[in-house]
Design an enzyme around this catalytic site. Structure first.
Site, PDB file in Angstrom:
ATOM      1  N   PRO A 105       0.796  -1.287   0.024  1.00  0.00           N
ATOM      2  CA  PRO A 105      -0.022   0.173   0.073  1.00  0.00           C
ATOM      3  C   PRO A 105       0.824   1.257  -0.052  1.00  0.00           C
ATOM      4  CG  PRO A 105      -0.437  -1.354   2.069  1.00  0.00           C
ATOM      5  CD  PRO A 105       0.630  -2.026   1.193  1.00  0.00           C
ATOM      6  N   GLY A 109       3.970   3.674   5.240  1.00  0.00           N
ATOM      7  CA  GLY A 109       5.197   3.314   5.918  1.00  0.00           C
ATOM      8  C   GLY A 109       5.807   1.846   5.507  1.00  0.00           C
ATOM      9  N   GLY A 111       7.275   1.140   2.461  1.00  0.00           N
ATOM     10  CA  GLY A 111       8.254   1.304   1.677  1.00  0.00           C
ATOM     11  C   GLY A 111       8.016   1.093   0.267  1.00  0.00           C
ATOM     12  N   SER A 112       6.639   1.329  -0.065  1.00  0.00           N
ATOM     13  CA  SER A 112       6.183   1.193  -1.661  1.00  0.00           C
ATOM     14  C   SER A 112       7.074   2.025  -2.607  1.00  0.00           C
ATOM     15  CB  SER A 112       4.610   1.636  -1.750  1.00  0.00           C
ATOM     16  OG  SER A 112       4.607   2.933  -1.674  1.00  0.00           O
ATOM     17  N   ALA A 114      10.197   2.823  -2.452  1.00  0.00           N
ATOM     18  CA  ALA A 114      11.750   2.378  -2.512  1.00  0.00           C
ATOM     19  C   ALA A 114      11.432   1.207  -3.229  1.00  0.00           C
ATOM     20  CB  ALA A 114      12.310   2.394  -1.187  1.00  0.00           C
ATOM     21  N   ALA A 115      10.421   0.378  -3.068  1.00  0.00           N
ATOM     22  CA  ALA A 115      10.309  -0.783  -3.595  1.00  0.00           C
ATOM     23  C   ALA A 115       9.914  -0.754  -5.090  1.00  0.00           C
ATOM     24  CB  ALA A 115       9.340  -1.654  -2.948  1.00  0.00           C
ATOM     25  N   ASP A 156      14.790   3.201   4.078  1.00  0.00           N
ATOM     26  CA  ASP A 156      13.964   2.510   3.160  1.00  0.00           C
ATOM     27  C   ASP A 156      14.644   1.613   1.976  1.00  0.00           C
ATOM     28  OD1 ASP A 156      12.220   3.334   4.608  1.00  0.00           O
ATOM     29  OD2 ASP A 156      10.667   4.011   2.989  1.00  0.00           O
TER      30      ASP A 156
HETATM   31  O1  PMV Z   1       8.907   5.511   4.481  1.00  0.00           O
HETATM   32  P1  PMV Z   1       8.301   5.501   5.865  1.00  0.00           P
HETATM   33  O2  PMV Z   1       7.099   6.208   6.173  1.00  0.00           O
HETATM   34  O3  PMV Z   1       8.629   4.248   6.440  1.00  0.00           O
HETATM   35  O4  PMV Z   1       9.392   6.613   6.486  1.00  0.00           O
HETATM   36  C1  PMV Z   1      10.791   6.481   6.744  1.00  0.00           C
HETATM   37  C2  PMV Z   1      11.300   6.645   8.082  1.00  0.00           C
HETATM   38  C3  PMV Z   1      11.451   7.939   8.498  1.00  0.00           C
HETATM   39  O5  PMV Z   1      12.633   7.810   9.522  1.00  0.00           O
HETATM   40  C4  PMV Z   1      10.482   8.691   8.920  1.00  0.00           C
HETATM   41  C5  PMV Z   1      12.108   8.782   7.345  1.00  0.00           C
HETATM   42  C6  PMV Z   1      13.590   8.352   6.870  1.00  0.00           C
HETATM   43  O6  PMV Z   1      14.037   8.842   5.732  1.00  0.00           O
HETATM   44  O7  PMV Z   1      14.218   7.661   7.533  1.00  0.00           O
END
Ligand code: PMV
Length: 317
Positions: A105, A109, A111-112, A114-115, A156
């Site tokens: 989703p 949070g 990692g969509s 980056a994936a 991520d």
């Molecule tokens: O992508 P998310 O929502 O899991 O957030 C990443 C984690 C943070 O620490 C909030 C941001 C980061 O760049 O590390």
């Protein structure tokens, strides 16, 4: 046809403070996947950005790279393709189709973003029969993360590129997290989409207004993460719960929790979770609870009853 995949991820501890140089623990989530299929199309004598078809049905996108660049020059998918072409030295792309689907989703949070980047970078490189090593993939994905997040720590893209549990410190070589005994977590989605860029930006404003206060908070998070790493690596995971609870309280102090996240955290604890906290950027998205495997179903059911839109039980290690 080339097919590549990349997993989702979840942060166990240390989000936000990780942006300021503190460590974080994060693990890949193999149950969630992004898939990228790449195939070359017949040559048509036109090797331009318009020869590249992009299909991402999950976000209703079906277009050509050239068109996308004209309409939305900063679109992250266009940025991934362009950055990959640059890394491969491709200036006149052959006609190709890049098809991306994902069960991760968005804006939750997991990692969509980056994936998608990692799967696409690898898919395009493989189609061109170029080998990019993990560090090259990670660096490219990090460039794209900067478009998504503004000032990402890189956690991520690192956990997703390497597809293994990590003890991550910004700008330091990757360290693998070795769980001595597997442990069980329940992950639940508030169903509220939240932009990491915004919560990261708000924490930055707090820090800018009072660096000493917030650096002390980030340092406390760092201490929790270092303790958690020792606990996970020695197998005494029962004492991990209180660490998660304390980390959640510090994230609340950073203003990145939300009523929906707090509600799920309380529901998980009431149902017997050993610890619970928000995970990722916060303000919405997912929370994570540590559970005794025997209680996993009960906690998952309680989270659903409390309004979670999606709940998964996962083993770490
Ligand atoms: O992508 P998310 O929502 O899991 O957030 C990443 C984690 C943070 O620490 C909030 C941001 C980061 O760049 O590390």
């Amino acid at each position: 046809m080339i097919t590549t995949t990349a997993p989702g991820k979840i942060i166990l501890l240390g989000e936000h403070a990780v942006v300021y140089g503190q460590p974080a623990l994060a693990v890949p989530l193999g149950a969630l996947q992004t898939q990228c299929m790449v195939d070359f199309l017949p040559e048509n004598g036109e090797n331009t950005a318009d020869s590249v078809l992009i299909e991402a049905p999950d976000i209703g996108l079906s277009t050509r790279l050239g068109l996308l660049l004209r309409d939305q020059p900063t679109h992250p998918l266009a940025a991934v393709i362009q950055a990959t072409f640059r890394a491969l030295g491709v200036s006149a792309p052959r006609p190709m189709r890049i098809h991306v689907t994902s069960s991760i989703p968005v804006a939750s949070g997991l990692g969509s973003g980056a994936a998608v980047s990692v799967a696409m970078i690898r898919g395009i490189a493989e189609a061109y029969q170029h080998h990019l090593d993990n560090e090259q993939v990670n660096e490219l994905a990090y460039e794209i993360e900067k478009l998504h997040h503004g000032t990402p720590s890189g956690v991520d893209n690192t956990v997703i590129t390497h597809n293994r549990p990590v003890y991550f410190v910004r700008e330091q070589p990757i360290q693998t997290l070795h769980a001595r005994h597997p442990f069980t977590v329940v992950i639940a989605d508030t169903g509220v989409a939240a932009l990491t860029r915004e919560s990261v930006g708000d924490v930055r404003k707090l820090w800018q207004a009072d660096p000493a206060r917030w650096e002390a908070v980030f340092e406390q998070v760092g201490e929790l993460v270092r303790a958690a790493r020792d606990i996970i690596e020695s197998g005494e995971t029962a004492s991990l719960g209180p660490i998660m609870d304390t980390n959640h309280a510090l994230l609340q102090e950073m203003t990145v929790s939300s009523p929906a996240l707090d509600h799920l955290v309380v529901a998980a604890k009431k149902a017997g979770a050993e610890g619970a906290k928000l995970s990722g950027g916060g303000r919405g998205g997912n929370m994570i609870a540590l559970v005794n495997p025997k209680k996993a179903e009960k906690v998952a059911a309680a989270l659903k009853k409390a309004g979670a839109t999606h709940v998964m039980i996962s083993q770490v290690g």
